[in-house]
Design a protein around this motif. Structure first.
Motif, PDB file in Angstrom:
ATOM      1  N   ASP A 142       0.804  -1.222   0.000  1.00  0.00           N
ATOM      2  CA  ASP A 142       0.000   0.000   0.000  1.00  0.00           C
ATOM      3  C   ASP A 142       0.838   1.273   0.000  1.00  0.00           C
ATOM      4  N   ASP A 143       2.120   1.180  -0.354  1.00  0.00           N
ATOM      5  CA  ASP A 143       2.936   2.383  -0.511  1.00  0.00           C
ATOM      6  C   ASP A 143       2.366   3.245  -1.635  1.00  0.00           C
ATOM      7  N   GLY A 144       2.512   4.539  -1.506  1.00  0.00           N
ATOM      8  CA  GLY A 144       2.034   5.457  -2.531  1.00  0.00           C
ATOM      9  C   GLY A 144       2.164   6.893  -2.069  1.00  0.00           C
ATOM     10  N   PHE A 145       1.707   7.827  -2.893  1.00  0.00           N
ATOM     11  CA  PHE A 145       1.832   9.246  -2.554  1.00  0.00           C
ATOM     12  C   PHE A 145       0.641  10.021  -3.081  1.00  0.00           C
ATOM     13  N   VAL A 146       0.467  11.224  -2.531  1.00  0.00           N
ATOM     14  CA  VAL A 146      -0.514  12.194  -3.020  1.00  0.00           C
ATOM     15  C   VAL A 146       0.194  13.524  -3.243  1.00  0.00           C
ATOM     16  N   ILE A 147      -0.224  14.231  -4.275  1.00  0.00           N
ATOM     17  CA  ILE A 147       0.287  15.567  -4.566  1.00  0.00           C
ATOM     18  C   ILE A 147      -0.591  16.586  -3.851  1.00  0.00           C
ATOM     19  N   ILE A 148       0.025  17.566  -3.230  1.00  0.00           N
ATOM     20  CA  ILE A 148      -0.711  18.587  -2.486  1.00  0.00           C
ATOM     21  C   ILE A 148      -1.156  19.690  -3.447  1.00  0.00           C
ATOM     22  N   THR A 149      -2.423  20.074  -3.356  1.00  0.00           N
ATOM     23  CA  THR A 149      -2.979  21.073  -4.268  1.00  0.00           C
ATOM     24  C   THR A 149      -3.512  22.284  -3.505  1.00  0.00           C
ATOM     25  N   ALA A 150      -3.543  23.409  -4.216  1.00  0.00           N
ATOM     26  CA  ALA A 150      -4.046  24.667  -3.662  1.00  0.00           C
ATOM     27  C   ALA A 150      -4.999  25.293  -4.669  1.00  0.00           C
ATOM     28  N   ASP A 151      -5.705  26.352  -4.236  1.00  0.00           N
ATOM     29  CA  ASP A 151      -6.563  27.097  -5.147  1.00  0.00           C
ATOM     30  C   ASP A 151      -5.726  27.751  -6.239  1.00  0.00           C
ATOM     31  N   SER A 152      -6.238  27.727  -7.458  1.00  0.00           N
ATOM     32  CA  SER A 152      -5.593  28.452  -8.540  1.00  0.00           C
ATOM     33  C   SER A 152      -5.885  29.942  -8.400  1.00  0.00           C
ATOM     34  N   VAL A 153      -4.970  30.758  -8.904  1.00  0.00           N
ATOM     35  CA  VAL A 153      -5.151  32.207  -8.918  1.00  0.00           C
ATOM     36  C   VAL A 153      -4.695  32.730 -10.268  1.00  0.00           C
ATOM     37  N   GLY A 154      -5.000  33.987 -10.542  1.00  0.00           N
ATOM     38  CA  GLY A 154      -4.565  34.596 -11.790  1.00  0.00           C
ATOM     39  C   GLY A 154      -5.203  33.925 -12.993  1.00  0.00           C
ATOM     40  N   GLY A 155      -4.532  33.988 -14.126  1.00  0.00           N
ATOM     41  CA  GLY A 155      -5.066  33.425 -15.352  1.00  0.00           C
ATOM     42  C   GLY A 155      -5.248  31.929 -15.307  1.00  0.00           C
ATOM     43  N   MET A 156      -4.504  31.236 -14.457  1.00  0.00           N
ATOM     44  CA  MET A 156      -4.630  29.788 -14.387  1.00  0.00           C
ATOM     45  C   MET A 156      -6.010  29.365 -13.897  1.00  0.00           C
ATOM     46  N   LEU A 157      -6.702  30.244 -13.208  1.00  0.00           N
ATOM     47  CA  LEU A 157      -8.034  29.929 -12.716  1.00  0.00           C
ATOM     48  C   LEU A 157      -9.001  29.637 -13.864  1.00  0.00           C
ATOM     49  N   ASP A 158      -8.719  30.210 -15.053  1.00  0.00           N
ATOM     50  CA  ASP A 158      -9.567  29.958 -16.213  1.00  0.00           C
ATOM     51  C   ASP A 158      -9.425  28.529 -16.719  1.00  0.00           C
ATOM     52  N   ILE A 159      -8.340  27.867 -16.351  1.00  0.00           N
ATOM     53  CA  ILE A 159      -8.093  26.503 -16.801  1.00  0.00           C
ATOM     54  C   ILE A 159      -8.607  25.500 -15.779  1.00  0.00           C
ATOM     55  N   HIS A 160      -8.379  25.755 -14.506  1.00  0.00           N
ATOM     56  CA  HIS A 160      -8.855  24.845 -13.465  1.00  0.00           C
ATOM     57  C   HIS A 160      -8.791  25.565 -12.132  1.00  0.00           C
ATOM     58  N   ASP A 161      -9.654  25.171 -11.196  1.00  0.00           N
ATOM     59  CA  ASP A 161      -9.700  25.875  -9.911  1.00  0.00           C
ATOM     60  C   ASP A 161      -8.690  25.348  -8.892  1.00  0.00           C
ATOM     61  N   ARG A 162      -8.048  24.212  -9.183  1.00  0.00           N
ATOM     62  CA  ARG A 162      -7.029  23.668  -8.285  1.00  0.00           C
ATOM     63  C   ARG A 162      -5.759  23.416  -9.087  1.00  0.00           C
ATOM     64  N   ARG A 163      -4.630  23.498  -8.407  1.00  0.00           N
ATOM     65  CA  ARG A 163      -3.359  23.203  -9.057  1.00  0.00           C
ATOM     66  C   ARG A 163      -2.384  22.663  -8.024  1.00  0.00           C
ATOM     67  N   PRO A 164      -1.347  21.962  -8.462  1.00  0.00           N
ATOM     68  CA  PRO A 164      -0.368  21.464  -7.489  1.00  0.00           C
ATOM     69  C   PRO A 164       0.385  22.612  -6.836  1.00  0.00           C
ATOM     70  N   VAL A 165       0.794  22.411  -5.586  1.00  0.00           N
ATOM     71  CA  VAL A 165       1.700  23.348  -4.930  1.00  0.00           C
ATOM     72  C   VAL A 165       3.098  23.072  -5.477  1.00  0.00           C
ATOM     73  N   VAL A 166       3.626  24.032  -6.211  1.00  0.00           N
ATOM     74  CA  VAL A 166       4.935  23.904  -6.842  1.00  0.00           C
ATOM     75  C   VAL A 166       5.937  24.745  -6.063  1.00  0.00           C
ATOM     76  N   LEU A 167       7.048  24.139  -5.710  1.00  0.00           N
ATOM     77  CA  LEU A 167       8.081  24.817  -4.930  1.00  0.00           C
ATOM     78  C   LEU A 167       9.291  25.129  -5.793  1.00  0.00           C
ATOM     79  N   SER A 168       9.926  26.257  -5.518  1.00  0.00           N
ATOM     80  CA  SER A 168      11.206  26.544  -6.150  1.00  0.00           C
ATOM     81  C   SER A 168      12.218  25.484  -5.735  1.00  0.00           C
ATOM     82  N   ALA A 169      13.337  25.408  -6.441  1.00  0.00           N
ATOM     83  CA  ALA A 169      14.363  24.421  -6.092  1.00  0.00           C
ATOM     84  C   ALA A 169      14.842  24.620  -4.660  1.00  0.00           C
ATOM     85  N   GLU A 170      15.007  25.877  -4.253  1.00  0.00           N
ATOM     86  CA  GLU A 170      15.459  26.165  -2.885  1.00  0.00           C
ATOM     87  C   GLU A 170      14.455  25.657  -1.855  1.00  0.00           C
ATOM     88  N   LEU A 171      13.175  25.945  -2.079  1.00  0.00           N
ATOM     89  CA  LEU A 171      12.157  25.493  -1.135  1.00  0.00           C
ATOM     90  C   LEU A 171      11.957  23.984  -1.207  1.00  0.00           C
TER      91      LEU A 171
END
Length: 226
Positions: free
Chosen positions: A145-174
């Motif tokens: 039963d190993d596995g993973f889930v991607i964490i999502t947040a509300d979309s903002v800006g123009g991306m909201l026109d495509i979908h209301d949720r998106r993955p939380v993307v971190l910079s390389a440093e973060l």
């Protein structure tokens, strides 16, 4: 986030952007990953860190706790609930990065169809998605039963026109800080809530409807269409 993504460059290309200096424990191989149209339940390459060692291994996309066998395994976790809800409590501190090239979303069209869109970083660099999961460690062997889930947040800006949720993307440093076992849980939650990459970092365009069939693969699926 509809649940389809691409992971086609080689694992070392992702590591080079992540810039973690210690030796990589590589369980996914050196060849290009060549996953242009990955769907839920697919094993995907993920990064996790144990002490000072970075591990790359394939892990199934989707996870549920042992007491939730009456429902399908989620593939995403909402950032608003992931740190404090009971469902993900067992894996909240088991942090991963899912390195991808892009993800896909679908938009309803006036003719009752659905148009797929590709979303990627405008600079074409690696996309580091924050995730949590259950995975093998030195103390815990591999489990069915190993596995993973991607964490999502509300979309903002123009991306909201495509979908209301998106993955939380971190910079390389973060992403490096997220992977570090020494990063406190409170700090990890702060990164998710307030420090993910903004919509201005990304670009998006229409792609062929062939991406709707997960059996279809290849570079043609990520090409822009009129």
């Amino acid at each position: 986030m509809c649940g389809r993504l691409s992971q086609y460059r080689g694992i070392h290309d992702f590591v080079a952007v992540l810039s973690i200096p210690d030796a990589l424990i590589n369980h996914v191989g050196d060849a290009p990953l060549a996953r242009y149209n990955a769907a839920p339940t697919t094993p995907l390459a993920v990064f996790h860190q144990q002490e000072q060692q970075l591990f790359a291994q394939n892990l199934r996309w989707g996870w549920r706790p042992h007491w939730a066998k009456d429902r399908a395994a989620p593939i995403n976790a909402r950032v608003e609930k992931v740190a404090h809800g009971a469902f993900f409590r067992a894996i909240w501190r088991h942090r991963l990065i899912v390195p991808i090239d892009n993800w896909f979303e679908w938009v309803d069209t006036p003719d009752n169809g659905r148009q797929p869109w590709l979303i990627r970083r405008a600079d074409r660099s690696a996309v580091f998605c924050a995730a949590i999961g259950q995975f093998p460690t030195a103390e815990t062997p591999e489990r069915d039963d190993d596995g993973f889930v991607i964490i999502t947040a509300d979309s903002v800006g123009g991306m909201l026109d495509i979908h209301d949720r998106r993955p939380v993307v971190l910079s390389a440093e973060l992403a490096r800080e997220w992977l570090d076992p020494g990063t406190a849980a409170e700090r990890a939650e702060q990164m998710l809530l307030f420090e993910g990459e903004g919509s201005e970092v990304f670009e998006w365009y229409k792609v062929d409807k062939a991406v709707g069939n997960a059996r279809n693969q290849g570079p043609c699926l990520i090409a822009e269409t009129p």
